[in-house]
Design a protein around this motif. Structure first.
Motif, PDB file in Angstrom:
ATOM      1  N   MET A  67      87.296  84.766 -21.025  1.00 45.04           N
ATOM      2  CA  MET A  67      87.755  83.632 -21.828  1.00 45.04           C
ATOM      3  C   MET A  67      87.177  82.322 -21.276  1.00 45.04           C
ATOM      4  SD  MET A  67      91.561  82.704 -23.269  1.00 45.04           S
ATOM      5  CE  MET A  67      92.377  83.059 -21.745  1.00 45.04           C
ATOM      6  N   LEU A  68      87.152  82.166 -19.987  1.00 45.24           N
ATOM      7  CA  LEU A  68      86.580  80.980 -19.359  1.00 45.24           C
ATOM      8  C   LEU A  68      85.084  80.891 -19.660  1.00 45.24           C
ATOM      9  CD1 LEU A  68      86.666  78.517 -17.493  1.00 45.24           C
ATOM     10  CD2 LEU A  68      86.454  80.098 -15.548  1.00 45.24           C
ATOM     11  N   LYS A  69      84.393  82.010 -19.543  1.00 43.27           N
ATOM     12  CA  LYS A  69      82.959  82.019 -19.819  1.00 43.27           C
ATOM     13  C   LYS A  69      82.675  81.588 -21.258  1.00 43.27           C
ATOM     14  CE  LYS A  69      81.025  85.885 -18.732  1.00 43.27           C
ATOM     15  NZ  LYS A  69      80.528  87.171 -18.232  1.00 43.27           N
ATOM     16  N   ILE A  93      85.061  71.013 -19.656  1.00 41.06           N
ATOM     17  CA  ILE A  93      84.591  72.038 -18.707  1.00 41.06           C
ATOM     18  C   ILE A  93      85.155  71.756 -17.323  1.00 41.06           C
ATOM     19  CG2 ILE A  93      82.569  72.948 -17.502  1.00 41.06           C
ATOM     20  CD1 ILE A  93      81.014  72.590 -20.179  1.00 41.06           C
ATOM     21  N   GLU A  94      85.107  70.500 -16.904  1.00 42.25           N
ATOM     22  CA  GLU A  94      85.660  70.149 -15.590  1.00 42.25           C
ATOM     23  C   GLU A  94      87.149  70.465 -15.514  1.00 42.25           C
ATOM     24  OE1 GLU A  94      84.581  66.032 -15.128  1.00 42.25           O
ATOM     25  OE2 GLU A  94      82.692  66.560 -14.133  1.00 42.25           O
ATOM     26  N   SER A  95      87.861  70.278 -16.617  1.00 41.87           N
ATOM     27  CA  SER A  95      89.303  70.541 -16.616  1.00 41.87           C
ATOM     28  C   SER A  95      89.611  72.026 -16.411  1.00 41.87           C
ATOM     29  CB  SER A  95      89.948  70.042 -17.919  1.00 41.87           C
ATOM     30  OG  SER A  95      89.703  70.926 -18.991  1.00 41.87           O
ATOM     31  N   PHE A  96      88.698  72.898 -16.780  1.00 38.00           N
ATOM     32  CA  PHE A  96      88.908  74.335 -16.588  1.00 38.00           C
ATOM     33  C   PHE A  96      89.013  74.693 -15.103  1.00 38.00           C
ATOM     34  CE2 PHE A  96      86.155  75.080 -20.620  1.00 38.00           C
ATOM     35  CZ  PHE A  96      87.209  74.730 -21.435  1.00 38.00           C
ATOM     36  N   PHE A  97      88.443  73.836 -14.256  1.00 39.76           N
ATOM     37  CA  PHE A  97      88.405  74.106 -12.816  1.00 39.76           C
ATOM     38  C   PHE A  97      89.284  73.149 -12.024  1.00 39.76           C
ATOM     39  CE2 PHE A  97      84.428  75.581 -14.667  1.00 39.76           C
ATOM     40  CZ  PHE A  97      84.365  76.877 -14.197  1.00 39.76           C
ATOM     41  N   LYS A  98      89.997  72.266 -12.707  1.00 34.88           N
ATOM     42  CA  LYS A  98      90.824  71.268 -12.030  1.00 34.88           C
ATOM     43  C   LYS A  98      91.876  71.951 -11.157  1.00 34.88           C
ATOM     44  CE  LYS A  98      91.440  67.080 -13.325  1.00 34.88           C
ATOM     45  NZ  LYS A  98      91.418  66.113 -14.364  1.00 34.88           N
ATOM     46  N   GLY A  99      91.936  71.535  -9.909  1.00 34.45           N
ATOM     47  CA  GLY A  99      92.914  72.086  -8.973  1.00 34.45           C
ATOM     48  C   GLY A  99      92.566  73.472  -8.478  1.00 34.45           C
ATOM     49  N   LYS A 129      85.887  76.168  -7.336  1.00 34.51           N
ATOM     50  CA  LYS A 129      84.881  76.760  -8.219  1.00 34.51           C
ATOM     51  C   LYS A 129      84.339  78.009  -7.540  1.00 34.51           C
ATOM     52  CE  LYS A 129      83.271  72.887 -10.940  1.00 34.51           C
ATOM     53  NZ  LYS A 129      82.173  71.996 -11.269  1.00 34.51           N
ATOM     54  N   ASP A 130      84.665  79.132  -8.118  1.00 35.67           N
ATOM     55  CA  ASP A 130      84.323  80.426  -7.536  1.00 35.67           C
ATOM     56  C   ASP A 130      83.539  81.228  -8.568  1.00 35.67           C
ATOM     57  OD1 ASP A 130      84.494  83.254  -6.941  1.00 35.67           O
ATOM     58  OD2 ASP A 130      86.056  82.773  -5.490  1.00 35.67           O
ATOM     59  N   PHE A 131      82.281  81.509  -8.267  1.00 34.62           N
ATOM     60  CA  PHE A 131      81.425  82.205  -9.208  1.00 34.62           C
ATOM     61  C   PHE A 131      81.969  83.571  -9.597  1.00 34.62           C
ATOM     62  CE2 PHE A 131      77.903  85.242  -9.920  1.00 34.62           C
ATOM     63  CZ  PHE A 131      77.496  84.772 -11.159  1.00 34.62           C
ATOM     64  N   LEU A 132      82.482  84.317  -8.637  1.00 32.65           N
ATOM     65  CA  LEU A 132      82.968  85.665  -8.947  1.00 32.65           C
ATOM     66  C   LEU A 132      84.169  85.622  -9.896  1.00 32.65           C
ATOM     67  CD1 LEU A 132      82.544  87.428  -5.494  1.00 32.65           C
ATOM     68  CD2 LEU A 132      81.066  87.588  -7.509  1.00 32.65           C
ATOM     69  N   LYS A 133      85.055  84.648  -9.689  1.00 38.81           N
ATOM     70  CA  LYS A 133      86.192  84.499 -10.606  1.00 38.81           C
ATOM     71  C   LYS A 133      85.717  84.085 -11.984  1.00 38.81           C
ATOM     72  CE  LYS A 133      89.706  83.525  -7.143  1.00 38.81           C
ATOM     73  NZ  LYS A 133      90.634  82.527  -6.577  1.00 38.81           N
ATOM     74  N   TYR A 134      84.734  83.201 -12.021  1.00 37.97           N
ATOM     75  CA  TYR A 134      84.158  82.784 -13.306  1.00 37.97           C
ATOM     76  C   TYR A 134      83.560  83.997 -14.023  1.00 37.97           C
ATOM     77  CZ  TYR A 134      80.684  81.020 -16.576  1.00 37.97           C
ATOM     78  OH  TYR A 134      79.926  80.817 -17.701  1.00 37.97           O
ATOM     79  N   LYS A 135      82.796  84.769 -13.304  1.00 41.63           N
ATOM     80  CA  LYS A 135      82.092  85.911 -13.890  1.00 41.63           C
ATOM     81  C   LYS A 135      83.062  86.949 -14.472  1.00 41.63           C
ATOM     82  CE  LYS A 135      78.311  88.998 -12.786  1.00 41.63           C
ATOM     83  NZ  LYS A 135      77.252  89.329 -11.880  1.00 41.63           N
ATOM     84  N   GLU A 136      84.230  87.060 -13.875  1.00 45.43           N
ATOM     85  CA  GLU A 136      85.221  88.046 -14.323  1.00 45.43           C
ATOM     86  C   GLU A 136      86.107  87.538 -15.458  1.00 45.43           C
ATOM     87  OE1 GLU A 136      87.365  88.956 -10.773  1.00 45.43           O
ATOM     88  OE2 GLU A 136      85.685  90.035  -9.868  1.00 45.43           O
TER      89      GLU A 136
END
Length: 117
Positions: free
Chosen positions: A38-40, A19-25, A28-35
């Motif tokens: 595949m990430l969700k 999970i941490e690797s999904f955000f590496k570099g 962490k932006d909630f709106l980008k996550y929400k959209e």
């Protein structure tokens, strides 16, 4: 420590690291996550595995209920993701990612380290 419990602790660690690797570099932006569907789904799948591993650990040795904070809530989240998938809150998952997952990682790493002594 029981070898199966140790294996499940490593499963949790691997999922947290993934999970941490999904955000590496990236920020962490909630709106980008929400959209990002595949990430969700990838995050949710890892949370399912974490919840199942915690469930197996506390079923095998109930002392881990106290050694892994919020262990019952972790299992509850797993059940919600699997069985009440249509009622998952992105905000709730995001809160788990940002507040609870880092604490779980530290606890699991500590338990793994203790087992190797």
């Amino acid at each position: 420590m029981d070898e199966r419990i140790l294996k499940w602790l490593f499963d949790i660690k691997i999922c947290v690291d993934e999970i941490e690797s999904f955000f590496k570099g990236k920020e962490k932006d909630f709106l980008k996550y929400k959209e990002n569907i595949m990430l969700k789904r990838a995050v949710e799948r890892n949370l399912e595995i974490i919840g199942e591993a915690v469930n197996r650990i506390i079923t095998r040795d109930c002392s881990f209920v106290e050694r892994i904070n919020n262990s019952r809530a972790i299992v509850g989240l797993r059940n919600q993701v699997i069985h009440a998938y249509d009622n998952i809150s992105d905000e709730n998952i995001w809160s788990v990612l940002t507040h609870h997952l880092p604490k779980l990682k530290l606890e699991v790493e500590k338990l793994i380290k203790e087992s190797q002594v």
